[in-house]
Scaffold this motif. Structure first.
Motif, PDB file in Angstrom:
ATOM      1  N   ARG A 154       0.849  -1.193   0.000  1.00  0.00           N
ATOM      2  CA  ARG A 154       0.000   0.000   0.000  1.00  0.00           C
ATOM      3  C   ARG A 154       0.884   1.242   0.000  1.00  0.00           C
ATOM      4  N   LYS A 155       0.323   2.333  -0.442  1.00  0.00           N
ATOM      5  CA  LYS A 155       1.084   3.577  -0.471  1.00  0.00           C
ATOM      6  C   LYS A 155       1.378   4.066   0.942  1.00  0.00           C
ATOM      7  N   VAL A 156       2.579   4.565   1.128  1.00  0.00           N
ATOM      8  CA  VAL A 156       2.953   5.187   2.395  1.00  0.00           C
ATOM      9  C   VAL A 156       2.393   6.608   2.435  1.00  0.00           C
ATOM     10  N   LYS A 157       1.796   6.964   3.567  1.00  0.00           N
ATOM     11  CA  LYS A 157       1.220   8.304   3.701  1.00  0.00           C
ATOM     12  C   LYS A 157       2.145   9.172   4.547  1.00  0.00           C
ATOM     13  N   VAL A 158       2.450  10.345   4.026  1.00  0.00           N
ATOM     14  CA  VAL A 158       3.377  11.258   4.696  1.00  0.00           C
ATOM     15  C   VAL A 158       2.670  12.592   4.942  1.00  0.00           C
TER      16      VAL A 158
ATOM     17  N   VAL B 172      17.799  24.799   1.006  1.00  0.00           N
ATOM     18  CA  VAL B 172      18.709  23.796   0.445  1.00  0.00           C
ATOM     19  C   VAL B 172      18.968  22.690   1.452  1.00  0.00           C
ATOM     20  N   ALA B 173      19.100  23.050   2.722  1.00  0.00           N
ATOM     21  CA  ALA B 173      19.309  22.050   3.769  1.00  0.00           C
ATOM     22  C   ALA B 173      18.135  21.076   3.838  1.00  0.00           C
ATOM     23  N   VAL B 174      16.921  21.587   3.631  1.00  0.00           N
ATOM     24  CA  VAL B 174      15.738  20.717   3.594  1.00  0.00           C
ATOM     25  C   VAL B 174      15.887  19.671   2.496  1.00  0.00           C
ATOM     26  N   MET B 175      16.272  20.097   1.307  1.00  0.00           N
ATOM     27  CA  MET B 175      16.369  19.169   0.182  1.00  0.00           C
ATOM     28  C   MET B 175      17.493  18.161   0.392  1.00  0.00           C
ATOM     29  N   VAL B 176      18.630  18.631   0.889  1.00  0.00           N
ATOM     30  CA  VAL B 176      19.764  17.729   1.093  1.00  0.00           C
ATOM     31  C   VAL B 176      19.437  16.676   2.154  1.00  0.00           C
ATOM     32  N   THR B 177      18.889  17.108   3.287  1.00  0.00           N
ATOM     33  CA  THR B 177      18.569  16.134   4.338  1.00  0.00           C
ATOM     34  C   THR B 177      17.445  15.197   3.903  1.00  0.00           C
ATOM     35  N   PHE B 178      16.510  15.689   3.100  1.00  0.00           N
ATOM     36  CA  PHE B 178      15.473  14.795   2.577  1.00  0.00           C
ATOM     37  C   PHE B 178      16.102  13.715   1.709  1.00  0.00           C
ATOM     38  N   TYR B 179      16.920  14.112   0.724  1.00  0.00           N
ATOM     39  CA  TYR B 179      17.475  13.145  -0.221  1.00  0.00           C
ATOM     40  C   TYR B 179      18.395  12.122   0.445  1.00  0.00           C
ATOM     41  N   PHE B 180      19.159  12.538   1.445  1.00  0.00           N
ATOM     42  CA  PHE B 180      20.174  11.638   1.989  1.00  0.00           C
ATOM     43  C   PHE B 180      19.768  10.974   3.304  1.00  0.00           C
ATOM     44  N   PHE B 181      18.597  11.341   3.837  1.00  0.00           N
ATOM     45  CA  PHE B 181      18.119  10.684   5.060  1.00  0.00           C
ATOM     46  C   PHE B 181      16.639  10.267   4.938  1.00  0.00           C
ATOM     47  N   ALA B 182      15.751  11.238   4.758  1.00  0.00           N
ATOM     48  CA  ALA B 182      14.317  10.925   4.739  1.00  0.00           C
ATOM     49  C   ALA B 182      13.949  10.014   3.576  1.00  0.00           C
ATOM     50  N   GLN B 183      14.504  10.248   2.404  1.00  0.00           N
ATOM     51  CA  GLN B 183      14.168   9.413   1.249  1.00  0.00           C
ATOM     52  C   GLN B 183      14.555   7.959   1.497  1.00  0.00           C
TER      53      GLN B 183
ATOM     54  N   MET C 113       9.279  16.260  -3.955  1.00  0.00           N
ATOM     55  CA  MET C 113      10.108  15.095  -3.656  1.00  0.00           C
ATOM     56  C   MET C 113       9.253  13.902  -3.252  1.00  0.00           C
ATOM     57  N   LEU C 114       8.196  14.137  -2.470  1.00  0.00           N
ATOM     58  CA  LEU C 114       7.292  13.054  -2.081  1.00  0.00           C
ATOM     59  C   LEU C 114       6.505  12.532  -3.277  1.00  0.00           C
ATOM     60  N   GLN C 115       6.109  13.450  -4.168  1.00  0.00           N
ATOM     61  CA  GLN C 115       5.371  13.045  -5.363  1.00  0.00           C
ATOM     62  C   GLN C 115       6.207  12.094  -6.208  1.00  0.00           C
ATOM     63  N   ARG C 116       7.492  12.391  -6.333  1.00  0.00           N
ATOM     64  CA  ARG C 116       8.378  11.516  -7.110  1.00  0.00           C
ATOM     65  C   ARG C 116       8.510  10.131  -6.491  1.00  0.00           C
ATOM     66  N   LEU C 117       8.379  10.045  -5.193  1.00  0.00           N
ATOM     67  CA  LEU C 117       8.475   8.747  -4.530  1.00  0.00           C
ATOM     68  C   LEU C 117       7.176   7.957  -4.616  1.00  0.00           C
ATOM     69  N   GLY C 118       6.101   8.615  -5.030  1.00  0.00           N
ATOM     70  CA  GLY C 118       4.819   7.922  -5.111  1.00  0.00           C
ATOM     71  C   GLY C 118       4.098   7.813  -3.784  1.00  0.00           C
TER      72      GLY C 118
ATOM     73  N   LEU D 294      24.257  12.524 -10.036  1.00  0.00           N
ATOM     74  CA  LEU D 294      23.477  13.226 -11.046  1.00  0.00           C
ATOM     75  C   LEU D 294      22.026  13.337 -10.607  1.00  0.00           C
ATOM     76  N   PHE D 295      21.406  14.449 -10.952  1.00  0.00           N
ATOM     77  CA  PHE D 295      20.040  14.711 -10.533  1.00  0.00           C
ATOM     78  C   PHE D 295      19.005  14.029 -11.407  1.00  0.00           C
ATOM     79  N   ASP D 296      19.395  13.427 -12.506  1.00  0.00           N
ATOM     80  CA  ASP D 296      18.419  12.796 -13.385  1.00  0.00           C
ATOM     81  C   ASP D 296      17.586  11.797 -12.592  1.00  0.00           C
ATOM     82  N   GLY D 297      16.272  12.026 -12.523  1.00  0.00           N
ATOM     83  CA  GLY D 297      15.403  11.150 -11.759  1.00  0.00           C
ATOM     84  C   GLY D 297      15.393  11.414 -10.276  1.00  0.00           C
ATOM     85  N   LEU D 298      16.130  12.445  -9.825  1.00  0.00           N
ATOM     86  CA  LEU D 298      16.195  12.734  -8.401  1.00  0.00           C
ATOM     87  C   LEU D 298      15.410  13.989  -8.051  1.00  0.00           C
TER      88      LEU D 298
END
Length: 437
Positions: free
Chosen positions: A202-206, A332-343, A238-243, A432-436
Motif C-alpha cells: 500500500r502507499k505510504v502516507k506522509v 537547500v538544507a531541507v532538500m539535502v537532508t530529505f534526499y540523503f536521510f528521509a528518502q 520530492m514526495l510526489q516523485r516517490l509515489g 546526477l540529478f536525473d530522476g532525483l
C-alpha cells in the motif's frame, strides 16, 4: 553496519535499542554514514498490500516475487527477416541454393513440412517451423529463379538468427523480485507475462508542514522579517516523485499548543511526518519539547553541510505511531537532508529493496574549499569538455538558503568527511540529478 534487532517484532524496537548498537554514539557529533545506518535499522516497511491493475502499478512496490507463468518467448522464433532452413545444409560449403516453399509471419506460423533443400520466407518474431534451426537474413540472399534463393554459406553458422523458447524468461523463473519499484520497463515485462494485476505494498502516507512565525503561505503579504514558504513545495515535489500519499498541513506557528495539535493529527493520519524548521538551537523553537513529549526522538548535529541539525524518531498519539523527520529550515538544507536521510527511510517504509547510491567520478573545474571531518554537498553543473570528457563546476555561492543553486544544478558534488580542499582538475564524486530532483 547496524541491523534490525531480530529478537522481537521490528515494529516494537525502540530507538534506544538501535542506538545501543552504534559504537560511541554521540548525538551532537554524528557522521552522515552513522545517521543513515541508524535510520535504516529503525524504520520498518508497511505490511498491508493491495491488488492493482497494470496501468496503476507504475512506481508502486512489489509485495512478492513474481515468477514467470510462461516461457518468454513461448516458441523458438526468428530474430531476422529472411529465410528459415535446416542449418546442417551449411556443411557443404560454397554457396547454397534452396527452394522457397512457404512463408511464416509473426502470429501466423507455417503449417506445412519442410524437406531437404527447402526453406520458407520468415519474418522477425515468426515461429520457427519444425526441422528449421537457422535463418539467413534477406540481404544475404539473391533470387535465382521462381521461388529459388542462393547465398554464400560462409556468412552463416548453424543456429544463427534463431531465438530460443524461454530465452528471455523460462517458466517458473523469478521475473521481478519483492521490493522492486516498478519502472516503465517493468510494466512491459509484466504485460509480456500476461499479468493484468499484481500485488503491491500500500502507499505510504506522509504528513508534512513548515514551522515558524516568519513563514507566510502563498497569497499572503510579506511584512518585515517574513518569507514565503518554499519548503512545503519542494517537499511536495520530492514526495510526489516517490509515489507517496501526502497530507499537506500548511504552516504551523511557533506555539506549543498548535505544534502539539499538529503533530498529534499528523501522527494519527500518516505513517511518517516531515517538518521543516524548529530543530536548531533557538529560544523560540518549541518543536523539540513537543517532539520529546510525544515519543522517542533524537536531536542530531550531523557532520555535514548544509543540514547539520535534524531530528529523527517515532512519536505516538491515541494508539497511533509515526516516524518523524524534523528537517532544518533553510531551503537547500531541507532538500539535502530529505534526499540523503528521509528518502532512504521512506523507501524502507515502502518496502523498496535497498540499492547503492551510484556516483560518477569527474574532474572539478573549480578549486573547492573543504573542511576535513564533515561531509559536504555542493551543488554543481556537469558539462562535457571539447574532448568529450565530463567536468563539474559549482553553481556559485553554496549558502543553505540559496534555493536557486538547486534549481540551476544538475548534480550534487559529494565531498566525504575524509576529503579536504579540492584543486581544479581533481576528481570528485557527483550524484546526477536525473530522476532525483
Amino acid at each position: 553496519m547496524l541491523t534490525p534487532i531480530q529478537a522481537k517484532d521490528q515494529t516494537q524496537i525502540s530507538l534506544q535499542e538501535v542506538l545501543q548498537q552504534q559504537p560511541s554514539y554521540e548525538a551532537h557529533a554524528l557522521s552522515v554514514n552513522a545517521a543513515q545506518q541508524i535510520i535504516q535499522a529503525f524504520v520498518h516497511e508497511v505490511q498491508e498490500t493491495e491488488q492493482v491493475n497494470l496501468f496503476s502499478a507504475f512506481e508502486r512496490v512489489l509485495a512478492h516475487d513474481i515468477a514467470s507463468p510462461i516461457d518468454v518467448p513461448a516458441h523458438d522464433n526468428s530474430a531476422m527477416d529472411g529465410f528459415a532452413f535446416d542449418g546442417t545444409a551449411l556443411q557443404a560449403g560454397g554457396s547454397l541454393e534452396l527452394r522457397v516453399v512457404g512463408h511464416a509471419l509473426a502470429g501466423h506460423p507455417f503449417q506445412g513440412q519442410i524437406q531437404a533443400g527447402e526453406c520458407i520466407r520468415i519474418m522477425t518474431g515468426a515461429v520457427m517451423p519444425a526441422h528449421c534451426d537457422t535463418v539467413v537474413p534477406q540481404e544475404f540472399t539473391e533470387s535465382v529463379g521462381q521461388n529459388q534463393i542462393r547465398f554464400a554459406v560462409g556468412k552463416l553458422q548453424l543456429g544463427d538468427n534463431r531465438r530460443f523458447r524461454g530465452e528471455d524468461l523460462s517458466k517458473g523463473k523469478i521475473a521481478l523480485g519483492k521490493g522492486k519499484h516498478i519502472t516503465p520497463a517493468d510494466l512491459g515485462l509484466l504485460a509480456s507475462l500476461g499479468l493484468a494485476q499484481i500485488e503491491v505494498k500500500r502507499k505510504v502516507k506522509v504528513a508534512y508542514f513548515s514551522t515558524g512565525d516568519e513563514i507566510r503561505s502563498l497569497g499572503e503579504s510579506l511584512d518585515a522579517g517574513s518569507v514565503y514558504d518554499s519548503n512545503r513545495y519542494t517537499i511536495y515535489g520530492m514526495l510526489q516523485r516517490l509515489g507517496c500519499e501526502m497530507l499537506d498541513m500548511g504552516v504551523v506557528a511557533d506555539n506549543p499548543d498548535q505544534l502539539e495539535q499538529a503533530l498529534r493529527h499528523a501522527c494519527e493520519h500518516a505513517d511518517a511526518i516531515i517538518t521543516s524548521g524548529g530543530v536548531s538551537v533557538g529560544a523560540a523553537d518549541y518543536t523539540k519539547q513537543i517532539m520529546a513529549k510525544l515519543g522517542e526522538v533524537e536531536f542530531w548535529t550531523i557532520g555535514m553541510r548544509p543540514g547539520r541539525p535534524m531530528a529523527f524518531g517515532r512519536i505516538h498519539s491515541n494508539g497511533h505511531s509515526a516516524f518523524l523527520f524534523g528537517l532544518p529550515g533553510n531551503p537547500v538544507a531541507v532538500m539535502v537532508t530529505f534526499y540523503f536521510f528521509a528518502q532512504q527511510a521512506l523507501h524502507a517504509l515502502m518496502g523498496v529493496t535497498p540499492t547503492p547510491v551510484i556516483t560518477v567520478s569527474v574532474k572539478s573545474k573549480n578549486a573547492i574549499r573543504k573542511r576535513q571531518g564533515r561531509t559536504e554537498y555542493q551543488r554543481g553543473i556537469v558539462t562535457k569538455t571539447a574532448d568529450g570528457l565530463l567536468e563539474v563546476a559549482v553553481t556559485g555561492s553554496q549558502g543553505s538558503g540559496i534555493l536557486r543553486s538547486m534549481s540551476e544544478a544538475n548534480c550534487m558534488i559529494i565531498l566525504d568527511d575524509a576529503c579536504s580542499d579540492v584543486g581544479a582538475g581533481d576528481l570528485v564524486n557527483v550524484l546526477l540529478f536525473d530522476g532525483l530532483t
